[in-house]
Enzyme design. Structure first.
Site, PDB file in Angstrom:
ATOM      1  N   TYR A 188       2.165   4.373   5.148  1.00  0.00           N
ATOM      2  CA  TYR A 188       0.888   4.555   5.848  1.00  0.00           C
ATOM      3  C   TYR A 188      -0.115   5.326   4.995  1.00  0.00           C
ATOM      4  O   TYR A 188      -1.324   5.081   5.079  1.00  0.00           O
ATOM      5  CB  TYR A 188       1.117   5.250   7.191  1.00  0.00           C
ATOM      6  N   VAL A 210      10.220  -4.254  10.769  1.00  0.00           N
ATOM      7  CA  VAL A 210      10.657  -5.363   9.910  1.00  0.00           C
ATOM      8  C   VAL A 210      12.132  -5.130   9.600  1.00  0.00           C
ATOM      9  O   VAL A 210      12.539  -3.999   9.276  1.00  0.00           O
ATOM     10  CB  VAL A 210       9.843  -5.409   8.594  1.00  0.00           C
TER      11      VAL A 210
END
Lengths: 166, 166
Positions: free
Chosen positions: B138, B94
């Site tokens: 994550y 991103v």
């Protein structure tokens, strides 16, 4: 399949009739890695995944003196940086009583040949850090450990929960 | 493609006309990882690999307020222990000025949804150990680091040499 220089050894592509033998060897590999509790694959699942309408992986079998004693299971990955596919080696296994004869090496040579034929830029796999014989074997082949990377996995409940948040 | 809860965001499957945009984002990702020198992919290679006769990977694009600001590139791997395919996330990116809005998370949710729809047991990827924001991201998703495994790679001359030894 390609010739090998090990007397008595033949490396060949697996066919559907090998499914039971492959599942047996997968189970032996899992036992060797102390991961037998993780094996839930059935013969039907494996046959569909390897030889069904949409194959997810390919297998080469090592036959030594007529007996299936090892295998390599692989599929294509893809490098965005190279813009080319690679080969990912999921499993490499040779029965303990057949080690030291060059059979594992012959399986890897076969994969390297396939990689070159298919214009793949890389051959990659992961190794358990506790598997010292494997680490030494791969170092001799001049494979490079990517020590600065860590593998992450989402599975089971964590995967279900993330999927449910869309 | 699936809906997202981020205002202004649309996640959609990439099409051939996105190839130049995807290559641009791949290059930005490589720059972020200080690996720009490793990018040799051309637009032609990428178009063939993603949208040619034998696609090697799939891409979802994140469009934010009408602009392509991120992507996830993935393909199927295969677990012999589960007897089932999984999804391997090769790239998740991103643009820096669009981070913190939930776009990366929405891309991962989309992949988790695809994994469930396709009966995949796992979603896996690798992370550079120096990428602290990614590691934290994550961990919040309950992804498990497989610290006991190391990735190995054979490429270039080492791969050529092994292939020549058959």
């Amino acid at each position: 399949m390609d010739s090998t220089t090990v007397p008595g050894l033949r490396i060949r592509e697996a066919v559907k009739q090998d499914t039971a033998v492959i599942l047996g060897l997968i189970t032996e590999l899992a036992e060797y890695e102390n991961l037998a509790h993780e094996v839930t694959a059935t013969q039907g699942q494996l046959e569909e995944a390897l030889f069904g309408a949409r194959p997810f992986a390919e297998v080469v079998i090592a036959e030594y003196e007529g007996e299936s004693v090892g295998y390599a299971l692989y599929f294509h990955n893809f490098s965005t940086f190279l813009g080319r596919p690679g080969i990912y080696l999921e499993d490499l296994y040779v029965r303990p009583d057949c080690r030291g004869k060059g059979i594992g090496r012959a399986l890897l040579v076969t994969l390297a040949e396939i990689a070159k034929k298919r214009n793949c830029g890389r051959l990659e796999w992961i190794v358990l850090d506790s598997n010292q014989p494997a680490l030494e074997f791969y170092s001799r082949l001049k494979a490079i450990p990517l020590d600065e990377w860590t593998v992450f996995r989402l599975s089971g409940t964590a995967l279900d929960e993330l999927a449910a948040k869309g």
